[in-house]
Design a protein around this motif. Sequence first.
Motif, PDB file in Angstrom:
ATOM      1  N   PRO A  80       0.808  -1.223   0.000  1.00 50.02           N
ATOM      2  CA  PRO A  80       0.000   0.000   0.000  1.00 50.02           C
ATOM      3  C   PRO A  80       0.840   1.272   0.000  1.00 50.02           C
ATOM      4  O   PRO A  80       1.942   1.312   0.558  1.00 50.02           O
ATOM      5  CB  PRO A  80      -0.803  -0.114   1.305  1.00 50.02           C
ATOM      6  N   CYS A 119      -1.369  -5.037   0.564  1.00 50.55           N
ATOM      7  CA  CYS A 119      -0.650  -5.968   1.447  1.00 50.55           C
ATOM      8  C   CYS A 119      -1.285  -7.353   1.404  1.00 50.55           C
ATOM      9  O   CYS A 119      -0.898  -8.229   2.174  1.00 50.55           O
ATOM     10  CB  CYS A 119      -0.626  -5.422   2.870  1.00 50.55           C
ATOM     11  N   GLU A 138       6.501  -7.754   2.850  1.00 50.22           N
ATOM     12  CA  GLU A 138       5.445  -7.213   3.733  1.00 50.22           C
ATOM     13  C   GLU A 138       5.243  -8.271   4.808  1.00 50.22           C
ATOM     14  O   GLU A 138       4.906  -9.422   4.512  1.00 50.22           O
ATOM     15  CB  GLU A 138       4.184  -6.941   2.903  1.00 50.22           C
ATOM     16  N   SER A 140       3.104  -9.194   7.048  1.00 47.35           N
ATOM     17  CA  SER A 140       1.908 -10.034   7.149  1.00 47.35           C
ATOM     18  C   SER A 140       1.775 -10.923   5.912  1.00 47.35           C
ATOM     19  O   SER A 140       1.492 -12.118   6.015  1.00 47.35           O
ATOM     20  CB  SER A 140       0.649  -9.178   7.315  1.00 47.35           C
ATOM     21  N   GLY A 291      -9.518  -2.669   7.956  1.00 46.87           N
ATOM     22  CA  GLY A 291      -8.886  -3.185   6.728  1.00 46.87           C
ATOM     23  C   GLY A 291      -7.385  -3.273   6.841  1.00 46.87           C
ATOM     24  O   GLY A 291      -6.651  -2.877   5.937  1.00 46.87           O
ATOM     25  N   CYS A 292      -6.910  -3.807   7.978  1.00 42.88           N
ATOM     26  CA  CYS A 292      -5.480  -4.084   8.147  1.00 42.88           C
ATOM     27  C   CYS A 292      -5.344  -5.546   8.564  1.00 42.88           C
ATOM     28  O   CYS A 292      -5.773  -5.875   9.673  1.00 42.88           O
ATOM     29  CB  CYS A 292      -4.867  -3.188   9.207  1.00 42.88           C
ATOM     30  N   CYS A 349      -3.466   2.564   3.399  1.00 43.81           N
ATOM     31  CA  CYS A 349      -3.937   2.129   4.718  1.00 43.81           C
ATOM     32  C   CYS A 349      -3.665   3.184   5.767  1.00 43.81           C
ATOM     33  O   CYS A 349      -2.937   4.152   5.542  1.00 43.81           O
ATOM     34  CB  CYS A 349      -3.330   0.786   5.104  1.00 43.81           C
ATOM     35  N   VAL A 351      -1.903   3.103   8.368  1.00 49.75           N
ATOM     36  CA  VAL A 351      -0.560   3.178   8.946  1.00 49.75           C
ATOM     37  C   VAL A 351       0.417   3.879   8.001  1.00 49.75           C
ATOM     38  O   VAL A 351       1.233   4.695   8.439  1.00 49.75           O
ATOM     39  CB  VAL A 351      -0.052   1.761   9.326  1.00 49.75           C
ATOM     40  N   LYS A 368      -2.209  -5.737  14.315  1.00 51.62           N
ATOM     41  CA  LYS A 368      -1.038  -5.150  13.643  1.00 51.62           C
ATOM     42  C   LYS A 368      -1.146  -3.624  13.650  1.00 51.62           C
ATOM     43  O   LYS A 368      -0.211  -2.926  14.048  1.00 51.62           O
ATOM     44  CB  LYS A 368      -0.903  -5.663  12.207  1.00 51.62           C
TER      45      LYS A 368
END
Length: 394
Positions: A80, A119, A138, A140, A291-292, A349, A351, A368
């Motif tokens: 992202p 991601c 990434e 995750s 949405g993470c 996102c 973050v 996360k």
Amino acid sequence: MQLTRDEQAILDGEKGAGAQKAMELVTALAKVYGADSLVDIKSAHLSGASYKTIGDGGLKYLSDLVDGGAKVSVPSTLNPVGMDRERWKEMHISPEFAEKQLRIIDLYGKMGIRKTCSCTPYAGPNVPGFGDHIAWAESSALSVANSFFGARTNREGGPGALAAAILGKTANYGYHLDENRRPTCVIDVEDMGGSVFDYSMLGQAVGMAMGKGVPYFRGLKDITIEQAKALSAAMAAAGSVALWHAEGCTPEARNGLDVEGLEHIHIGKKEFDASYDKLNTVDDVQLIAIGCPHLTVKEMHDIAAMLKGRKKRNKDVEIWFCTSEEVRAQCPDDVKVMEEFGPVLADTCMVVAPIESTFQRTATNSAKAGNYLPTLCSQKVLFSDISDLLKVIE
Ligand code: F3S
């Protein structure tokens, strides 16, 4: 370290400055980690795509690579970026940030990297196969690739993954080798629910308990991709877990693995409560970010179903839903319902966007994000299940 004749030619600059730079980095990493050779990869997934995280230095690094003729040689996807490419004004992004962000995406595109940014590349254009060597960056996504799909990658950094993408090779060490994929401890889980939030809490508890290593879960059943991504993301953020197995579920543990003599870690109510308390630092919020990792098609359907017939009454709280461009395009009816509440943002996102210039208190259902929002975005965090978070806006 053994280099083939072709690899040595790249290192000697015979294939251009961009490829040479990439080979210098990959061989340097190989030396650091004690790899004795390089291994061919099937795909790469790159982080370091947001202007917020790479800044002007990263922009210059990418420009130099492009000027040196660098091109990826395997299918490559991007993490992202710092904003939705079309709807960045709704995210309170400045025109200066937007202009630099678009340049970064453009530079990656010039190297042949797909310009969709997510991601969850495995839910779209980059699905790893069992046993595939890949170079993903990434935390995750690479854990899902290793564990749920049985592919093989280390926890690559952004520049390392980009260099591997250019060469189509990475250093052969760590999780590329059988001996490092064995479990290092057994996780005995008690009082476990089946929601995605439960898996996020489990990941937080395990990450806090073991830090690094390869956990072997007993007692989990038929793990879905949504549960796997929540678990992977949380363990990678609360600890640095990049590979896990679940007995009878994940491909390498379908028939069980030898775990005799390994340490056992018990995760139950006490550990779940500790996870929850660790991430919760505030009660009232300005932004709810869902949405993470990025929402899948199923999660979009589920959220839209939850929201149908409800009204957003609390005007003081914004809500963002984050997913990939591909998933958003597949769910027009869900998007319509969700956008009565807040924007469905693509390829960005909470973050990696510069939310700290607008918000100080953010709610999330992701462990996360709960770990990273305080450190990377200076946020106080409300961490709770999505059904509780949606009550905040009614
Ligand atoms: Fe993805 Fe951003 Fe979370 S990159 S895993 S949504 S922190």
